[in-house]
Motif scaffolding. Sequence first.
Motif, PDB file in Angstrom:
ATOM      1  N   SER A  63       0.833  -1.208   0.000  1.00 24.61           N
ATOM      2  CA  SER A  63       0.000   0.000   0.000  1.00 24.61           C
ATOM      3  C   SER A  63       0.863   1.252   0.000  1.00 24.61           C
ATOM      4  O   SER A  63       0.544   2.245  -0.671  1.00 24.61           O
ATOM      5  CB  SER A  63      -0.935   0.009   1.211  1.00 24.61           C
ATOM      6  N   PHE A  64       1.970   1.215   0.734  1.00 22.83           N
ATOM      7  CA  PHE A  64       2.896   2.346   0.715  1.00 22.83           C
ATOM      8  C   PHE A  64       3.539   2.495  -0.667  1.00 22.83           C
ATOM      9  O   PHE A  64       3.739   3.608  -1.144  1.00 22.83           O
ATOM     10  CB  PHE A  64       3.975   2.203   1.789  1.00 22.83           C
ATOM     11  N   CYS A  65       3.844   1.371  -1.310  1.00 28.81           N
ATOM     12  CA  CYS A  65       4.378   1.426  -2.676  1.00 28.81           C
ATOM     13  C   CYS A  65       3.369   2.054  -3.633  1.00 28.81           C
ATOM     14  O   CYS A  65       3.731   2.865  -4.483  1.00 28.81           O
ATOM     15  CB  CYS A  65       4.755   0.029  -3.170  1.00 28.81           C
ATOM     16  N   VAL A  66       2.105   1.670  -3.491  1.00 33.32           N
ATOM     17  CA  VAL A  66       1.056   2.241  -4.345  1.00 33.32           C
ATOM     18  C   VAL A  66       0.951   3.749  -4.109  1.00 33.32           C
ATOM     19  O   VAL A  66       0.856   4.531  -5.061  1.00 33.32           O
ATOM     20  CB  VAL A  66      -0.312   1.560  -4.105  1.00 33.32           C
ATOM     21  N   ALA A  67       0.990   4.161  -2.849  1.00 35.61           N
ATOM     22  CA  ALA A  67       0.921   5.598  -2.536  1.00 35.61           C
ATOM     23  C   ALA A  67       2.080   6.343  -3.185  1.00 35.61           C
ATOM     24  O   ALA A  67       1.891   7.427  -3.762  1.00 35.61           O
ATOM     25  CB  ALA A  67       0.919   5.805  -1.020  1.00 35.61           C
ATOM     26  N   LEU A  68       3.274   5.761  -3.121  1.00 39.41           N
ATOM     27  CA  LEU A  68       4.433   6.377  -3.766  1.00 39.41           C
ATOM     28  C   LEU A  68       4.246   6.432  -5.268  1.00 39.41           C
ATOM     29  O   LEU A  68       4.530   7.454  -5.910  1.00 39.41           O
ATOM     30  CB  LEU A  68       5.709   5.606  -3.404  1.00 39.41           C
ATOM     31  N   MET A  69       3.754   5.336  -5.850  1.00 38.87           N
ATOM     32  CA  MET A  69       3.530   5.293  -7.301  1.00 38.87           C
ATOM     33  C   MET A  69       2.492   6.314  -7.747  1.00 38.87           C
ATOM     34  O   MET A  69       2.595   6.860  -8.845  1.00 38.87           O
ATOM     35  CB  MET A  69       3.118   3.890  -7.733  1.00 38.87           C
ATOM     36  N   ILE A  70       1.501   6.564  -6.911  1.00 37.02           N
ATOM     37  CA  ILE A  70       0.497   7.581  -7.237  1.00 37.02           C
ATOM     38  C   ILE A  70       1.155   8.953  -7.285  1.00 37.02           C
ATOM     39  O   ILE A  70       0.913   9.741  -8.210  1.00 37.02           O
ATOM     40  CB  ILE A  70      -0.660   7.561  -6.225  1.00 37.02           C
ATOM     41  N   THR A  71       2.008   9.251  -6.306  1.00 38.14           N
ATOM     42  CA  THR A  71       2.631  10.585  -6.250  1.00 38.14           C
ATOM     43  C   THR A  71       3.586  10.831  -7.404  1.00 38.14           C
ATOM     44  O   THR A  71       3.715  11.958  -7.853  1.00 38.14           O
ATOM     45  CB  THR A  71       3.372  10.805  -4.914  1.00 38.14           C
ATOM     46  N   ARG A  77       1.297   1.787 -11.402  1.00 37.96           N
ATOM     47  CA  ARG A  77       0.420   2.084 -10.265  1.00 37.96           C
ATOM     48  C   ARG A  77      -0.869   1.268 -10.315  1.00 37.96           C
ATOM     49  O   ARG A  77      -1.276   0.680  -9.325  1.00 37.96           O
ATOM     50  CB  ARG A  77       0.098   3.578 -10.261  1.00 37.96           C
ATOM     51  N   HIS A  78      -1.520   1.246 -11.453  1.00 41.38           N
ATOM     52  CA  HIS A  78      -2.836   0.599 -11.528  1.00 41.38           C
ATOM     53  C   HIS A  78      -2.785  -0.921 -11.374  1.00 41.38           C
ATOM     54  O   HIS A  78      -3.630  -1.482 -10.667  1.00 41.38           O
ATOM     55  CB  HIS A  78      -3.584   1.022 -12.784  1.00 41.38           C
ATOM     56  N   PRO A  79      -1.824  -1.616 -11.975  1.00 42.88           N
ATOM     57  CA  PRO A  79      -1.783  -3.068 -11.708  1.00 42.88           C
ATOM     58  C   PRO A  79      -1.521  -3.376 -10.237  1.00 42.88           C
ATOM     59  O   PRO A  79      -2.165  -4.267  -9.665  1.00 42.88           O
ATOM     60  CB  PRO A  79      -0.629  -3.563 -12.585  1.00 42.88           C
ATOM     61  N   LEU A  80      -0.609  -2.644  -9.608  1.00 43.37           N
ATOM     62  CA  LEU A  80      -0.318  -2.894  -8.201  1.00 43.37           C
ATOM     63  C   LEU A  80      -1.489  -2.472  -7.310  1.00 43.37           C
ATOM     64  O   LEU A  80      -1.826  -3.165  -6.352  1.00 43.37           O
ATOM     65  CB  LEU A  80       0.962  -2.162  -7.784  1.00 43.37           C
ATOM     66  N   GLN A  81      -2.136  -1.367  -7.651  1.00 45.70           N
ATOM     67  CA  GLN A  81      -3.307  -0.916  -6.892  1.00 45.70           C
ATOM     68  C   GLN A  81      -4.427  -1.937  -6.992  1.00 45.70           C
ATOM     69  O   GLN A  81      -5.105  -2.224  -5.996  1.00 45.70           O
ATOM     70  CB  GLN A  81      -3.780   0.437  -7.428  1.00 45.70           C
ATOM     71  N   ALA A  82      -4.609  -2.521  -8.167  1.00 49.13           N
ATOM     72  CA  ALA A  82      -5.641  -3.554  -8.337  1.00 49.13           C
ATOM     73  C   ALA A  82      -5.302  -4.798  -7.517  1.00 49.13           C
ATOM     74  O   ALA A  82      -6.182  -5.388  -6.872  1.00 49.13           O
ATOM     75  CB  ALA A  82      -5.783  -3.922  -9.820  1.00 49.13           C
TER      76      ALA A  82
END
Length: 168
Positions: A63-71, A77-82
């Motif tokens: 989740s922290f990786c996704v937050a970083l990828m969003i920024t 971002r989207h494959p990991l967020q999914a």
Amino acid sequence: MAGKQDFFAQRTVPRYCPLYAQRRLTGHAVWKEYSWSDSRYLTSDPFVLCMETVTAFCWGPLSFCVALMITVEHPLRHPLQALVSLGQIYGDILYYATSMFDHYHKGVTYCRPEAYYFWGYYFFMNFIWIVIPGYFLYSSIEASGRAFQALARQSERVVGSGHAKKVD
């Protein structure tokens, strides 16, 4: 029932969870309060232990990786967020399902009888972990779909102009 639960928790939980034994932690009060809605947190239930371990060591850091990828607007971002969202939803469905199975099949209820604990803590606080990841899963699926549509349109334009051919 509460007395038995407290007696059991005082004798058993400190052996399985050293953090619970440290009563000075602020999280102790929150954990103890939440355990009124699901006593499996006090009994070292194998499912809860495994699910919370996966959450702590996989979904949390990811989740922290996704937050970083969003920024940084990272393309993955989207494959990991999914993936993280689906993992959260799956875990929550299993969380509800195992409790319901024990309730209806074995006659074991883990929640106190007051409606506040069941609807407020057990149902609502866990349902949040279906709604929010569900929104982000839908968002990622939509974004992925738009990306593939844009790629298909771009491929058609290139092939239509005669400059390049689509390679399968």
